[in-house]
Design a protein around this motif. Structure first.
Motif, PDB file in Angstrom:
ATOM      1  N   VAL A 143       0.761  -1.142  -0.139  1.00 14.46           N
ATOM      2  CA  VAL A 143      -0.111   0.054  -0.051  1.00 14.46           C
ATOM      3  C   VAL A 143       0.905   1.327  -0.031  1.00 14.46           C
TER       4      VAL A 143
ATOM      5  N   THR B  74       1.239   3.485  -3.185  1.00 12.74           N
ATOM      6  CA  THR B  74       0.321   4.355  -3.608  1.00 12.74           C
ATOM      7  C   THR B  74       0.821   5.840  -3.299  1.00 12.74           C
TER       8      THR B  74
ATOM      9  N   VAL C 272       0.550   9.454  -5.532  1.00 10.15           N
ATOM     10  CA  VAL C 272      -0.021  10.744  -5.359  1.00 10.15           C
ATOM     11  C   VAL C 272       0.942  11.751  -5.443  1.00 10.15           C
TER      12      VAL C 272
ATOM     13  N   ARG D  30       1.026  15.186  -7.567  1.00 12.10           N
ATOM     14  CA  ARG D  30       1.257  16.539  -7.063  1.00 12.10           C
ATOM     15  C   ARG D  30       2.460  17.405  -7.375  1.00 12.10           C
TER      16      ARG D  30
ATOM     17  N   ARG E  24      -8.029  13.424  -7.945  1.00 18.04           N
ATOM     18  CA  ARG E  24      -7.040  13.498  -6.713  1.00 18.04           C
ATOM     19  C   ARG E  24      -6.372  14.918  -6.417  1.00 18.04           C
TER      20      ARG E  24
ATOM     21  N   GLY F 194      -2.574   7.764   7.313  1.00 16.15           N
ATOM     22  CA  GLY F 194      -2.085   7.361   6.146  1.00 16.15           C
ATOM     23  C   GLY F 194      -1.364   8.372   5.523  1.00 16.15           C
TER      24      GLY F 194
ATOM     25  N   GLY G 287       1.190   9.076   3.977  1.00 19.53           N
ATOM     26  CA  GLY G 287       1.772   9.086   2.766  1.00 19.53           C
ATOM     27  C   GLY G 287       3.137  10.305   2.706  1.00 19.53           C
TER      28      GLY G 287
ATOM     29  N   ASP H 113       1.588   6.644   9.413  1.00 24.74           N
ATOM     30  CA  ASP H 113       1.706   5.788   8.241  1.00 24.74           C
ATOM     31  C   ASP H 113       2.573   4.573   8.607  1.00 24.74           C
ATOM     32  N   LEU H 114       2.674   3.661   7.534  1.00 28.33           N
ATOM     33  CA  LEU H 114       3.438   2.303   8.029  1.00 28.33           C
ATOM     34  C   LEU H 114       5.069   2.526   7.909  1.00 28.33           C
TER      35      LEU H 114
ATOM     36  N   LEU I 162       6.873   3.263   4.603  1.00 30.72           N
ATOM     37  CA  LEU I 162       6.642   4.722   4.024  1.00 30.72           C
ATOM     38  C   LEU I 162       7.643   5.596   4.507  1.00 30.72           C
TER      39      LEU I 162
ATOM     40  N   ARG J 269      -4.429  -0.650  11.531  1.00 35.56           N
ATOM     41  CA  ARG J 269      -5.370  -1.821  11.815  1.00 35.56           C
ATOM     42  C   ARG J 269      -4.964  -2.349  13.185  1.00 35.56           C
TER      43      ARG J 269
ATOM     44  N   SER K  15      -6.556   6.592   3.009  1.00 37.62           N
ATOM     45  CA  SER K  15      -6.038   5.400   3.762  1.00 37.62           C
ATOM     46  C   SER K  15      -6.918   4.471   4.009  1.00 37.62           C
TER      47      SER K  15
ATOM     48  N   TYR L 256      -8.182   1.328   2.128  1.00 40.11           N
ATOM     49  CA  TYR L 256      -7.337  -0.007   2.314  1.00 40.11           C
ATOM     50  C   TYR L 256      -7.772  -0.742   3.336  1.00 40.11           C
ATOM     51  N   LEU L 257      -8.438  -0.107   4.024  1.00 40.17           N
ATOM     52  CA  LEU L 257      -8.812  -1.164   5.244  1.00 40.17           C
ATOM     53  C   LEU L 257     -10.283  -1.617   4.994  1.00 40.17           C
TER      54      LEU L 257
END
Ligand code: SAM
Length: 243
Positions: free
Chosen positions: A12, A15, A19, A23, A69, A95, A97, A117-118, A121, A148, A173, A176-177
């Motif tokens: 994910v 993604t 974006v 931008r 977007r 999320g 990003g 975020d993760l 990332l 999550r 975000s 995606y859940l």
């Protein structure tokens, strides 16, 4: 510098690169809706991690999402300013990003932006930001967390104050859940929201069976995996109605 950075080429987190491509393109237009000078730094650093074919596909997918977007980015910029004018002191990006609002919007020092975020990332984002020499105009905290899981504790440990009004932003975000996780995320942010807080979602109604979402899902899953099914939501699902 680009060789040293770990680029998320699938999953994910990829993604967010799509974006950033959007931008960066918008920022080059004379009649741009916003200016995000760091987006092109992310794009240049990411490009080095992709082979030609996958990068071309990423750009093609970004093309398909471009108009909606890029207008969404500007709308969220406007909502940011409104939320701050209305007294929100904290902004939480779910999320986040490769978002750079902490750097590009000239936000005052007393505003505190939390970017959730993760890990993969931020493994990419933070070195690129450091190499660019950019400094945020407001307070900025990176919150490495999976939405999550128990992100509440990580947010609180980063200095988030539940007593202050907060503007919560989901700009892509929650899609995606699954619904159970979405429900939990919104429940948690509601519990952490002082009076005067706001919540904004970037996508209200999405047809997850549309071809561009299929292309995006395949890309995110990586080339060796079959295209996963859309998230299990009712066909007429729309965020506004759900909220
Ligand atoms: C489409 S991108 C949007 C990024 C950013 N909001 C923007 O508009 O540029 C979705 C982001 O959600 C993040 N994300 C997806 N699932 C997540 C999860 N379970 N926990 C935390 N972040 C997640 C991805 O890593 C990615 O950065």
């Amino acid at each position: 510098m680009a060789e040293a950075v770990k680029v998320p080429v699938d999953g994910v987190a990829v993604t967010a690169i799509g974006v950033a491509v959007i931008r960066a393109r918008e920022s080059e237009r004379e009649d741009r809706l916003y200016d995000d000078p760091l987006a092109k730094e992310f794009v240049a650093a990411a490009r080095a991690g992709f082979d030609e074919e996958r990068w071309t596909r990423l750009e093609g997918i970004a093309d398909q999402f471009y108009e909606g977007r890029t207008i969404g980015v500007r709308l969220v910029d406007d909502r940011f300013r409104e939320a701050i004018a209305a007294g929100c002191r904290q902004i939480v990006l779910l999320g986040a990003g490769l978002d750079t609002r902490a750097f590009r919007m000239d936000l005052p020092e007393h505003i505190h932006i939390f970017e959730i975020d993760l890990p993969e990332l931020f493994d990419f984002k933070e070195p690129v930001l450091a190499a660019s020499g950019a400094t945020p105009t407001c307070r900025r905290s990176v919150v490495i967390a999976d939405l999550r899981e128990d992100w509440r504790k990580r947010l609180l440990n980063s200095g988030f104050q539940p007593s202050l009004p907060t503007y919560w932003v989901d700009e892509g975000s929650l899609g995606y859940l699954n619904q159970a996780w979405n429900q939990r995320v919104v429940q948690t942010l509601t519990e952490l929201s002082a009076p005067g807080s706001r919540f904004g979602a970037g996508r209200l109604v999405v047809d997850e069976n549309a071809p561009q979402y299929g292309a995006l899902r395949s890309f995110v899953a990586g080339d060796s995996t079959p295209e996963p099914a859309p998230a299990q939501r009712p066909a007429d699902f729309d965020v506004e109605h759900w909220l």
